[in-house]
Design a protein around this motif. Sequence first.
Motif, PDB file in Angstrom:
ATOM      1  N   HIS A 139      -5.990  -0.079  -4.385  1.00 35.62           N
ATOM      2  CA  HIS A 139      -5.138   0.923  -3.952  1.00 35.62           C
ATOM      3  C   HIS A 139      -3.763   0.499  -3.392  1.00 35.62           C
ATOM      4  N   GLU A 140      -3.072  -0.255  -4.163  1.00 33.36           N
ATOM      5  CA  GLU A 140      -1.891  -0.692  -3.822  1.00 33.36           C
ATOM      6  C   GLU A 140      -1.068  -1.166  -5.117  1.00 33.36           C
TER       7      GLU A 140
ATOM      8  N   GLU B  55       0.102   7.434   0.967  1.00 41.19           N
ATOM      9  CA  GLU B  55      -1.009   8.544   0.324  1.00 41.19           C
ATOM     10  C   GLU B  55      -1.677   7.975  -0.835  1.00 41.19           C
ATOM     11  N   ASP B  56      -2.966   8.011  -0.909  1.00 39.19           N
ATOM     12  CA  ASP B  56      -3.510   7.387  -2.145  1.00 39.19           C
ATOM     13  C   ASP B  56      -3.321   7.850  -3.223  1.00 39.19           C
TER      14      ASP B  56
ATOM     15  N   ASP C  22      -6.641   8.084  -9.383  1.00 39.60           N
ATOM     16  CA  ASP C  22      -7.128   6.921 -10.140  1.00 39.60           C
ATOM     17  C   ASP C  22      -6.529   6.662 -11.466  1.00 39.60           C
TER      18      ASP C  22
ATOM     19  N   THR D  69       0.856  -1.207   0.119  1.00 36.80           N
ATOM     20  CA  THR D  69       0.148  -0.161  -0.054  1.00 36.80           C
ATOM     21  C   THR D  69       0.911   1.378  -0.029  1.00 36.80           C
ATOM     22  N   HIS D  70       0.289   2.402  -0.421  1.00 36.45           N
ATOM     23  CA  HIS D  70       1.007   3.680  -0.408  1.00 36.45           C
ATOM     24  C   HIS D  70       0.647   4.380   0.818  1.00 36.45           C
TER      25      HIS D  70
END
Length: 380
Positions: free
Chosen positions: A273-274, A261-262, A265, A258-259
């Motif tokens: 989200h990864e 911060e998102d 898109d 995962t990051h």
Amino acid sequence: MTRWNEDVDEVQAVSPDITDETNALPAKYFTDPDVWEMEKEKVFSRYWVYAGHENCIPDAGDYFTRTVGDKQVIVARDEDGDVRAFYNVCAHRGSKMVADTPMTDPGNMGRIQCPYHLWTYDLDGDLRSTPRSFEEASLNPDLDDSDVAGLDPDENGLLEVRTDSIGPLVFLNFADDPPLSLAEQAGKLKTRLESLPLEEYQHARRYVSEVACNWKTFGGNYSECDHCQANHQDWITGIQLDESALEVNDYHWVLHYTHEEDVEDELRIHDEHEAQFHYFWPNFTVNMYGTADGYGTYIVDPIDEERFQLIADYYFAEPELTEAEEEFVRTSRQLQEEDFELVERQYEGLRSGALGQGQLGPNEHTLHRFHRLAQEAYNA
């Protein structure tokens, strides 16, 4: 108990139980040339291996070659639009027919012709023609023309290799009767990749590197990220390793990162989200980065027991990259080079003969699965 080569402890097969002390492949399986000879048949002639991306051969007659161990095939699109693979071997006297042709610089041909004696095949592999001198008896005083039977084009065609696909990704299997279908070997990886628009992306970059270590050494390094904090300082910026997860399946495993911060898109090919790094047994990876609207693949191609070639391909919406995409590829390339240094250093240690059998930690279950698959292949 560490198994040093001091004639005190004998190495053992990889235990199915990761908590056992013999949970890793013995070192000889990385360094022994006889093991590489065995792997050609028990691994690379038995399981599905990646051939290439069909977007690179869109038209009838487009082709590239792919070498796996001692075998080379011609991967070509036939007149019906299907992608097929044939041994690059003429049915006449076994000559190699076409020169090495990478997927990134494909050729095109109306028919497959052997330059040695001009035996010619259609794109479906059927024999199309042979030189007239081959079919007439006039050059042999002991025969009449009536003694020479014509060649059945169906019975004297090229030897075809089994192919199957996941989206635009084409795979080969050299076995007469493969123990698994591609769908069975890929499992949920097939479903996951087929849900993505992989065919909409175009090949943009390829890096080919020869690395001085056994192919499984790099495969093991790819399968874990315990080394990342200490060795990939630039890459881990923005990655939340504490939130990462490892997913182990029968023939593939996934490292999810995962990051912190998102990301936007439009910078992701997938919905989650990864970043996702998929290793598909025995030697192929699919990399979903999470911070780039594209994806990458690695082919971990053995050359022999102590060298492999890493073929890194990148796919983006357009082959001409933006500056941000160029920077992303540069960072990825830096990551590869940092890993090359690590695995070559590990291989120097393995080749010294000091260690008989390493040992894995309980968190290295993806690597344990990799070692178990190798052991199972050797025992089959």
